[in-house]
Design a protein around this motif. Sequence first.
Motif, PDB file in Angstrom:
ATOM      1  N   SER A 126      43.429  39.189 -29.051  1.00 22.19           N
ATOM      2  CA  SER A 126      42.016  38.806 -29.140  1.00 22.19           C
ATOM      3  C   SER A 126      41.673  37.663 -28.188  1.00 22.19           C
ATOM      4  O   SER A 126      40.553  37.584 -27.671  1.00 22.19           O
ATOM      5  CB  SER A 126      41.666  38.406 -30.580  1.00 22.19           C
ATOM      6  OG  SER A 126      42.341  37.214 -30.965  1.00 22.19           O
ATOM      7  N   ILE A 127      42.654  36.787 -27.935  1.00 19.73           N
ATOM      8  CA  ILE A 127      42.449  35.688 -26.980  1.00 19.73           C
ATOM      9  C   ILE A 127      42.124  36.252 -25.605  1.00 19.73           C
ATOM     10  O   ILE A 127      41.205  35.787 -24.915  1.00 19.73           O
ATOM     11  CB  ILE A 127      43.703  34.796 -26.901  1.00 19.73           C
ATOM     12  CG1 ILE A 127      43.951  34.095 -28.233  1.00 19.73           C
ATOM     13  CG2 ILE A 127      43.594  33.786 -25.757  1.00 19.73           C
ATOM     14  CD1 ILE A 127      45.285  33.360 -28.293  1.00 19.73           C
ATOM     15  N   TYR A 128      42.876  37.270 -25.207  1.00 17.32           N
ATOM     16  CA  TYR A 128      42.755  37.798 -23.852  1.00 17.32           C
ATOM     17  C   TYR A 128      41.677  38.865 -23.730  1.00 17.32           C
ATOM     18  O   TYR A 128      41.094  39.036 -22.649  1.00 17.32           O
ATOM     19  CB  TYR A 128      44.129  38.280 -23.375  1.00 17.32           C
ATOM     20  CG  TYR A 128      45.041  37.083 -23.237  1.00 17.32           C
ATOM     21  CD1 TYR A 128      44.962  36.267 -22.114  1.00 17.32           C
ATOM     22  CD2 TYR A 128      45.887  36.707 -24.277  1.00 17.32           C
ATOM     23  CE1 TYR A 128      45.733  35.128 -22.011  1.00 17.32           C
ATOM     24  CE2 TYR A 128      46.661  35.569 -24.176  1.00 17.32           C
ATOM     25  CZ  TYR A 128      46.575  34.774 -23.044  1.00 17.32           C
ATOM     26  OH  TYR A 128      47.328  33.627 -22.947  1.00 17.32           O
ATOM     27  N   GLU A 129      41.380  39.549 -24.820  1.00 18.77           N
ATOM     28  CA  GLU A 129      40.241  40.463 -24.803  1.00 18.77           C
ATOM     29  C   GLU A 129      38.943  39.678 -24.620  1.00 18.77           C
ATOM     30  O   GLU A 129      38.032  40.115 -23.904  1.00 18.77           O
ATOM     31  CB  GLU A 129      40.210  41.276 -26.090  1.00 18.77           C
ATOM     32  CG  GLU A 129      41.333  42.312 -26.176  1.00 18.77           C
ATOM     33  CD  GLU A 129      41.515  42.866 -27.576  1.00 18.77           C
ATOM     34  OE1 GLU A 129      40.784  42.433 -28.500  1.00 18.77           O
ATOM     35  OE2 GLU A 129      42.398  43.734 -27.757  1.00 18.77           O
ATOM     36  N   LYS A 130      38.878  38.506 -25.239  1.00 22.42           N
ATOM     37  CA  LYS A 130      37.715  37.642 -25.087  1.00 22.42           C
ATOM     38  C   LYS A 130      37.567  37.179 -23.632  1.00 22.42           C
ATOM     39  O   LYS A 130      36.453  36.946 -23.147  1.00 22.42           O
ATOM     40  CB  LYS A 130      37.837  36.433 -26.020  1.00 22.42           C
ATOM     41  CG  LYS A 130      36.621  35.533 -26.057  1.00 22.42           C
ATOM     42  CD  LYS A 130      36.803  34.403 -27.056  1.00 22.42           C
ATOM     43  CE  LYS A 130      36.826  34.924 -28.480  1.00 22.42           C
ATOM     44  NZ  LYS A 130      36.874  33.821 -29.483  1.00 22.42           N
ATOM     45  N   ALA A 131      38.722  37.072 -22.948  1.00 19.16           N
ATOM     46  CA  ALA A 131      38.713  36.659 -21.541  1.00 19.16           C
ATOM     47  C   ALA A 131      38.463  37.837 -20.602  1.00 19.16           C
ATOM     48  O   ALA A 131      38.373  37.649 -19.382  1.00 19.16           O
ATOM     49  CB  ALA A 131      40.033  35.991 -21.185  1.00 19.16           C
ATOM     50  N   GLU A 236      37.109  34.067 -17.374  1.00 20.27           N
ATOM     51  CA  GLU A 236      35.946  33.886 -18.233  1.00 20.27           C
ATOM     52  C   GLU A 236      35.235  32.556 -17.986  1.00 20.27           C
ATOM     53  O   GLU A 236      34.136  32.327 -18.506  1.00 20.27           O
ATOM     54  CB  GLU A 236      36.348  33.993 -19.716  1.00 20.27           C
ATOM     55  CG  GLU A 236      37.179  32.818 -20.240  1.00 20.27           C
ATOM     56  CD  GLU A 236      38.672  32.988 -20.044  1.00 20.27           C
ATOM     57  OE1 GLU A 236      39.430  32.652 -20.974  1.00 20.27           O
ATOM     58  OE2 GLU A 236      39.070  33.410 -18.936  1.00 20.27           O
ATOM     59  N   LEU A 267      33.237  30.854 -27.496  1.00 20.47           N
ATOM     60  CA  LEU A 267      33.092  31.865 -26.450  1.00 20.47           C
ATOM     61  C   LEU A 267      34.327  31.924 -25.554  1.00 20.47           C
ATOM     62  O   LEU A 267      34.618  32.950 -24.947  1.00 20.47           O
ATOM     63  CB  LEU A 267      31.840  31.575 -25.607  1.00 20.47           C
ATOM     64  CG  LEU A 267      30.522  31.539 -26.390  1.00 20.47           C
ATOM     65  CD1 LEU A 267      29.374  31.088 -25.502  1.00 20.47           C
ATOM     66  CD2 LEU A 267      30.235  32.918 -26.983  1.00 20.47           C
ATOM     67  N   ILE A 268      35.027  30.810 -25.454  1.00 18.02           N
ATOM     68  CA  ILE A 268      36.311  30.724 -24.751  1.00 18.02           C
ATOM     69  C   ILE A 268      37.357  30.317 -25.780  1.00 18.02           C
ATOM     70  O   ILE A 268      37.149  29.368 -26.544  1.00 18.02           O
ATOM     71  CB  ILE A 268      36.276  29.703 -23.601  1.00 18.02           C
ATOM     72  CG1 ILE A 268      35.327  30.170 -22.490  1.00 18.02           C
ATOM     73  CG2 ILE A 268      37.673  29.467 -23.033  1.00 18.02           C
ATOM     74  CD1 ILE A 268      35.151  29.161 -21.364  1.00 18.02           C
ATOM     75  N   ALA A 269      38.476  31.020 -25.809  1.00 15.80           N
ATOM     76  CA  ALA A 269      39.537  30.697 -26.773  1.00 15.80           C
ATOM     77  C   ALA A 269      40.104  29.313 -26.467  1.00 15.80           C
ATOM     78  O   ALA A 269      40.371  28.997 -25.300  1.00 15.80           O
ATOM     79  CB  ALA A 269      40.644  31.738 -26.707  1.00 15.80           C
TER      80      ALA A 269
END
Length: 288
Positions: A126-131, A236, A267-269
């Motif tokens: 999820s950290i990298y999907e957000k990115a 991101e 919005l950013i992990a």
Amino acid sequence: MRQTQGVIVKGIGGFYYVRCDGIVHETRACGRFRKEKIVPHVGDRVVLSPEGDLITEILPRKNALIRPQVANIDLVVVVASPTSPVVDTFMIDAFLMTAASAGIEAMLCMNKSDIGGMEACQNICSIYEKAGYQTVITSVVKSSGLTELIPYLKDKITAFAGNSGVGKSSLLNLLGDNLCLETGKVSDKLARGRHTTRHVELYPLKIGGYVLDTPGFSRIQLPTDQCAELTSLYREFPQYAEACKFTGCAHMAEPECGVKEAVRKGLIAPQRYESYRYYYQKIKEGNS
């Protein structure tokens, strides 16, 4: 006789093995390469002499890495595991930056889901999907996740990167069985124990493309600029950096920073921001 084009799939002891139309030629580089300080890389598209035993020309590269010394990579699959070894997001980010700095697309593969659990893998993904990265979760033991990973490899030259112990070789072994590597089963080639791969080699896939057997990225290629280039490698960040009050904001101690505000809003992990701060300091200290 006409000249033949092919791809260097292996280089050992001054010999280069070039695959052309399904046939591998043992070749050497022509003498002028040494004079011009040109070093052929695995992955190079090359032209052979009419006899097929000499590389006479290296076609333009779209990218190249230092270690491993490879060229024309389409995709880097960064492999990590939630445990054994414990996940290191800073190292994942370093591999992603290395790929980005060379203009290579990258994705994350969380392996060993059978040991660390799906939830732990999903949390990292999820950290990298957000990115904005593609992710996939696999288990060599359960042979799971391969149907999701395989389409990303089709018709590409793919390199696998990651810390020792995350299961890169085991994953390649399993992929070899499922993708039918044209050179045969890769288990005998890859099951040599830790840190024992001695050369870089491309293995052709029947679905099209190649996978790269390599010791891994032993050299992290950090940017030299203290802010602008590093910010661009965290894909991101730039969209939020536009809201920074100051031009050239380093996203560290400055007030009214768009990146820090994006972290605060989720919005950013936070793990991504903390690794940015870490590598910013490393670059500031001279990559020591």
